[in-house]
Scaffold this motif. Structure first.
Motif, PDB file in Angstrom:
ATOM      1  N   SER A  71      42.082 -17.301 -37.191  1.00  0.00           N
ATOM      2  CA  SER A  71      41.094 -16.302 -36.795  1.00  0.00           C
ATOM      3  C   SER A  71      41.477 -14.926 -37.333  1.00  0.00           C
ATOM      4  CB  SER A  71      41.031 -16.260 -35.263  1.00  0.00           C
ATOM      5  OG  SER A  71      40.396 -15.097 -34.815  1.00  0.00           O
ATOM      6  N   LYS A  72      40.463 -14.124 -37.586  1.00  0.00           N
ATOM      7  CA  LYS A  72      40.695 -12.730 -38.005  1.00  0.00           C
ATOM      8  C   LYS A  72      41.373 -11.948 -36.879  1.00  0.00           C
ATOM      9  CE  LYS A  72      38.596 -13.191 -41.971  1.00  0.00           C
ATOM     10  NZ  LYS A  72      39.295 -13.300 -43.218  1.00  0.00           N
TER      11      LYS A  72
ATOM     12  N   THR B 244      45.012 -11.826 -37.933  1.00  0.00           N
ATOM     13  CA  THR B 244      45.363 -10.956 -39.061  1.00  0.00           C
ATOM     14  C   THR B 244      44.999  -9.499 -38.787  1.00  0.00           C
ATOM     15  OG1 THR B 244      43.290 -11.561 -40.159  1.00  0.00           O
ATOM     16  CG2 THR B 244      45.262 -12.822 -40.739  1.00  0.00           C
ATOM     17  N   TRP B 245      43.745  -9.232 -38.456  1.00  0.00           N
ATOM     18  CA  TRP B 245      43.339  -7.853 -38.171  1.00  0.00           C
ATOM     19  C   TRP B 245      43.855  -7.397 -36.813  1.00  0.00           C
ATOM     20  CZ3 TRP B 245      42.395  -4.945 -41.994  1.00  0.00           C
ATOM     21  CH2 TRP B 245      41.798  -5.454 -43.145  1.00  0.00           C
TER      22      TRP B 245
ATOM     23  N   ALA C 298      44.396 -11.396 -43.853  1.00  0.00           N
ATOM     24  CA  ALA C 298      43.000 -11.851 -43.743  1.00  0.00           C
ATOM     25  C   ALA C 298      42.562 -12.537 -45.030  1.00  0.00           C
ATOM     26  CB  ALA C 298      42.084 -10.670 -43.427  1.00  0.00           C
TER      27      ALA C 298
END
Length: 163
Positions: A3-4, A7-8, A62
């Protein structure tokens, strides 16, 4: 694929943590005789420079679905960084900038994100050499911030005046 949020989320967790540092560092260092005083502009500059690195790592994470060695090293270094805040508060026997968010944001996010990567079948083992870049990056950010803020504080002479 992860999932983002993983990463974010690194960037988001870093922002929360470094907002605490931004708000408290200058005032805290003025009260500590054993620590060099850090001005608010210096802290903001250093934090912004490290933020560029964290944002680049989150973007690379990402882009690669969390497989980027750069992302993984920054994520792991960020998590380990929480320990330095807790140890710093033990040494100073009280509050130090970042100690509130280190155990409630930094460490839990880092552990969660690494678990999410492993659940996705992504091996997370940044090299010790990669982790050395964490103190190097922070040190360089502070050195650059010192240069930038000193240059900004120097009086500028008007044309025709002697400095």
């Amino acid at each position: 694929m992860v999932s983002k949020k993983v990463t974010w989320g690194l960037l988001a967790a870093w922002v929360v943590h470094d907002l605490e540092e931004l708000v408290t560092t200058a005032r805290w260092t003025r009260r500590q005789p054993r620590v060099p005083t850090t001005t608010a502009p210096h802290a903001a500059t250093a934090i912004g420079l490290v933020g560029v690195v964290v944002a680049a790592a989150a973007a690379d994470g990402a882009r690669t679905g969390g497989r980027s060695p750069f992302f993984q090293a920054v994520l792991t270094g960020f998590g380990l960084h929480s320990v330095t805040h807790v140890l710093g508060s033990a040494v100073f026997r009280g509050y130090t900038p970042g100690v509130v968010t280190a155990p409630v944001v930094v460490a839990p996010f880092s552990v969660w994100a690494i678990r999410q990567l492993r659940r996705a079948g992504i091996r997370v083992h940044p090299s010790p050499r990669a982790l050395i870049w964490f103190p190097v990056t922070v040190g360089a950010a502070h050195a650059i911030a010192r240069l930038v803020t000193r240059a900004a504080d120097r009086p500028h002479s008007m044309p025709g005046q002697r400095p």
